[in-house]
Design a protein around this motif. Structure first.
Motif, mmCIF file in Angstrom:
data_model
loop_
_atom_site.group_PDB
_atom_site.id
_atom_site.type_symbol
_atom_site.label_atom_id
_atom_site.label_comp_id
_atom_site.label_asym_id
_atom_site.label_seq_id
_atom_site.Cartn_x
_atom_site.Cartn_y
_atom_site.Cartn_z
ATOM 1 N N ALA A 71 1.149 -1.141 0.123
ATOM 2 C CA ALA A 71 0.118 -0.059 -0.072
ATOM 3 C C ALA A 71 0.718 1.084 0.101
ATOM 4 N N GLU A 105 -5.331 6.720 -5.333
ATOM 5 C CA GLU A 105 -6.425 6.261 -4.866
ATOM 6 C C GLU A 105 -6.995 6.905 -3.548
ATOM 7 N N ARG A 106 -6.013 7.442 -2.899
ATOM 8 C CA ARG A 106 -6.518 8.317 -1.417
ATOM 9 C C ARG A 106 -6.408 9.692 -1.623
ATOM 10 N N ARG A 135 -8.191 -1.591 -13.305
ATOM 11 C CA ARG A 135 -8.735 -2.571 -12.377
ATOM 12 C C ARG A 135 -7.948 -3.771 -12.177
ATOM 13 N N ALA A 138 -5.351 -2.519 -9.480
ATOM 14 C CA ALA A 138 -6.335 -1.998 -8.155
ATOM 15 C C ALA A 138 -6.479 -3.520 -7.507
ATOM 16 N N GLY A 142 -4.376 -2.262 -4.689
ATOM 17 C CA GLY A 142 -5.214 -1.302 -4.292
ATOM 18 C C GLY A 142 -5.155 -1.279 -2.610
ATOM 19 N N ASP A 143 -5.795 -0.394 -1.924
ATOM 20 C CA ASP A 143 -5.859 -0.313 -0.551
ATOM 21 C C ASP A 143 -6.741 -1.637 0.102
ATOM 22 N N ALA A 144 -7.723 -2.022 -0.687
ATOM 23 C CA ALA A 144 -8.597 -2.962 -0.203
ATOM 24 C C ALA A 144 -7.727 -4.268 0.089
ATOM 25 N N VAL A 145 -6.768 -4.421 -0.608
ATOM 26 C CA VAL A 145 -6.052 -5.841 -0.425
ATOM 27 C C VAL A 145 -4.495 -5.362 0.191
ATOM 28 N N LYS A 147 -3.574 -2.808 2.002
ATOM 29 C CA LYS A 147 -3.508 -2.196 3.301
ATOM 30 C C LYS A 147 -3.511 -3.483 4.416
ATOM 31 N N PRO A 148 -4.459 -4.618 4.245
ATOM 32 C CA PRO A 148 -4.396 -5.650 5.056
ATOM 33 C C PRO A 148 -2.891 -6.228 5.264
ATOM 34 N N HIS A 203 -1.678 4.920 8.606
ATOM 35 C CA HIS A 203 -2.336 5.152 7.509
ATOM 36 C C HIS A 203 -2.737 6.754 7.724
#
Length: 234
Positions: A71, A105-106, A135, A138, A142-145, A147-148, A203
């Protein structure tokens, strides 16, 4: 002739002047104490910057990709610019837009402006390919994957180093580490500052830093890498 990647490269290396305190990547004491071992986003980005300075473009891009998986928006931005200008390879404007789209994205102003500029310069017939590539990136970066991923590393690293002492760190405690075979110390409240280890605070700290950085005029010295005058202007 101009310094390639000047906006991102110079801003990343000058972050200590952008914040009230020296950030981890600019603090040699933290680095020598092993801070980056548990912050792969910063570690791989720094390795990528170092490789760029040595002119090792393939190594730089590989390290930026590794950092991007955790991320790191600056690394995603580096990749966008490198693809846009074609650093030791043909330029790929579709891939450049896709990377900068993830970097933006942010809503960090620097990356949003570059993403929008790339999009406006893309030929109409490449728009659909650029959307599709964005796509795909991402889904992996992307942050959805991403950041974890970094959250897991931060949490695991802190537990491994501090154990049951996490809640009792204070300015009166020292962290002892070896540097060149010699024992040295750093204050625990600096090393274990929650904003560097708690994923949410981490973050938020990044957002606070990068939201302030915008494009502008910079003074540079002798170019480390140069592009011909005929190349598209950034």
């Amino acid at each position: 002739m101009r310094l390639l990647l000047a906006p991102l490269l110079l801003l990343t290396l000058s972050l200590p002047t952008q914040a009230a305190e020296t950030p981890p990547e600019g603090d040699s004491t933290l680095l020598n104490a092993g801070f980056l071992d548990n912050h792969p986003d910063m570690m791989y980005r720094q390795w990528g910057v170092n490789a760029l300075h040595r002119g090792e473009v393939d190594s730089a891009m590989e390290n930026f990709r590794l950092s991007a998986r955790y991320a790191d928006k600056p690394s995603q931005g580096y990749l966008g610019e490198m693809y846009w200008f074609g650093v030791e390879r043909p330029a790929d404007k579709v891939m450049a837009y896709a990377w900068m789209n993830v970097a933006a994205e942010r809503g960090y102003p620097l990356f949003v402006e570059l993403r929008d500029q790339y999009w406006a310069a893309l030929p109409l017939e490449q728009h659909e390919a650029a959307r599709a590539q964005a796509r795909l990136l991402a889904a992996e970066y992307g942050d959805a994957v991403a950041k974890p991923r970094i959250a897991q590393v931060l949490t695991k690293g802190l537990r491994a180093m501090t154990g049951s002492r996490v809640g009792s760190m204070s300015s009166n405690m020292d962290v002892v580490y070896m540097d060149g075979g010699m024992p040295k110390t750093i204050k625990a409240d600096r090393f274990y500052d929650k904003k560097y280890w708690d994923p949410k605070l981490y973050h938020e700290w990044q957002d606070e830093t990068w939201m302030k950085i915008r494009r502008g005029t910079v003074e540079v010295g002798t170019p480390a890498m140069a592009i011909p005058a005929a190349t598209d202007k950034p």
